[in-house]
Design a protein around this motif. Structure first.
Motif, PDB file in Angstrom:
ATOM      1  N   LEU A   4       2.688   7.367   2.089  1.00  0.00           N
ATOM      2  CA  LEU A   4       2.101   6.880   1.207  1.00  0.00           C
ATOM      3  C   LEU A   4       2.386   5.327   0.674  1.00  0.00           C
ATOM      4  O   LEU A   4       1.626   4.786   0.235  1.00  0.00           O
ATOM      5  CB  LEU A   4       2.038   7.884  -0.187  1.00  0.00           C
ATOM      6  N   VAL A   5       3.523   5.195   0.562  1.00  0.00           N
ATOM      7  CA  VAL A   5       4.097   3.942   0.204  1.00  0.00           C
ATOM      8  C   VAL A   5       3.657   2.990   1.059  1.00  0.00           C
ATOM      9  O   VAL A   5       3.042   1.777   0.907  1.00  0.00           O
ATOM     10  CB  VAL A   5       5.492   3.735   0.321  1.00  0.00           C
ATOM     11  N   LEU A  10      -0.096  -1.599   2.772  1.00  0.00           N
ATOM     12  CA  LEU A  10      -1.250  -2.008   3.661  1.00  0.00           C
ATOM     13  C   LEU A  10      -2.554  -2.445   3.069  1.00  0.00           C
ATOM     14  O   LEU A  10      -3.305  -3.251   3.317  1.00  0.00           O
ATOM     15  CB  LEU A  10      -1.473  -1.186   4.775  1.00  0.00           C
ATOM     16  N   ALA A  11      -2.701  -1.511   1.835  1.00  0.00           N
ATOM     17  CA  ALA A  11      -3.994  -1.682   1.089  1.00  0.00           C
ATOM     18  C   ALA A  11      -4.010  -3.107   0.374  1.00  0.00           C
ATOM     19  O   ALA A  11      -4.984  -3.773   0.187  1.00  0.00           O
ATOM     20  CB  ALA A  11      -4.111  -0.474   0.108  1.00  0.00           C
ATOM     21  N   ARG A  12      -2.700  -3.538   0.232  1.00  0.00           N
ATOM     22  CA  ARG A  12      -2.822  -5.175  -0.389  1.00  0.00           C
ATOM     23  C   ARG A  12      -3.399  -6.210   0.771  1.00  0.00           C
ATOM     24  O   ARG A  12      -3.567  -7.280   0.219  1.00  0.00           O
ATOM     25  CB  ARG A  12      -1.359  -5.521  -0.714  1.00  0.00           C
ATOM     26  N   PHE A  13      -3.133  -5.696   1.854  1.00  0.00           N
ATOM     27  CA  PHE A  13      -3.618  -7.086   3.051  1.00  0.00           C
ATOM     28  C   PHE A  13      -5.105  -6.483   3.312  1.00  0.00           C
ATOM     29  O   PHE A  13      -5.496  -7.294   4.209  1.00  0.00           O
ATOM     30  CB  PHE A  13      -2.762  -6.724   4.001  1.00  0.00           C
ATOM     31  N   GLY A  14      -5.890  -5.526   2.716  1.00  0.00           N
ATOM     32  CA  GLY A  14      -7.048  -5.411   3.120  1.00  0.00           C
ATOM     33  C   GLY A  14      -7.538  -3.610   3.541  1.00  0.00           C
ATOM     34  O   GLY A  14      -6.703  -3.096   4.134  1.00  0.00           O
ATOM     35  N   HIS A  68      -6.307   3.518  11.222  1.00  0.00           N
ATOM     36  CA  HIS A  68      -6.514   2.358  10.566  1.00  0.00           C
ATOM     37  C   HIS A  68      -5.692   0.974  11.233  1.00  0.00           C
ATOM     38  O   HIS A  68      -6.438  -0.075  11.385  1.00  0.00           O
ATOM     39  CB  HIS A  68      -5.932   2.322   9.181  1.00  0.00           C
ATOM     40  N   ALA A  69      -4.314   1.147  11.535  1.00  0.00           N
ATOM     41  CA  ALA A  69      -3.911   0.055  12.429  1.00  0.00           C
ATOM     42  C   ALA A  69      -4.649  -0.356  13.875  1.00  0.00           C
ATOM     43  O   ALA A  69      -4.583  -1.377  14.031  1.00  0.00           O
ATOM     44  CB  ALA A  69      -2.375   0.603  12.854  1.00  0.00           C
ATOM     45  N   VAL A  70      -5.042   0.611  14.535  1.00  0.00           N
ATOM     46  CA  VAL A  70      -5.591   0.402  15.888  1.00  0.00           C
ATOM     47  C   VAL A  70      -6.930  -0.228  15.546  1.00  0.00           C
ATOM     48  O   VAL A  70      -7.307  -1.394  16.116  1.00  0.00           O
ATOM     49  CB  VAL A  70      -5.990   1.336  16.772  1.00  0.00           C
TER      50      VAL A  70
END
Length: 75
Positions: A4-5, A10-14, A68-70
């Protein structure tokens, strides 16, 4: 907790739909899995399939985070 952290960082980068779903699944996993264990410890009664569903939500959250990463690398 760590997933969750990571989703929040990651949400801060898009943000993406996959990231939002990952955060929701990880949150649901925390509530279901940990909540059912707390309930069991304090009341000595089981909530049935809440813990396995919470564990499945944790797994789904990590899979969605990987998607999401891929997907982020491709597009």
């Amino acid at each position: 907790g760590l997933g969750l952290v990571l989703a929040g960082v990651l949400a801060r980068f898009g943000a993406s739909v996959w990231l939002a779903l990952s955060g929701a699944a990880l949150s649901a996993g925390i509530v279901l899995f940990c909540g059912s264990l707390y309930w069991l410890a304090f009341t000595a009664t089981s909530l049935g399939a809440a813990a396995p569903l919470g564990g499945s939500a944790f797994i789904a959250g990590w899979i969605l985070l990987a998607v999401h990463a891929v997907a982020g690398e491709r597009g």
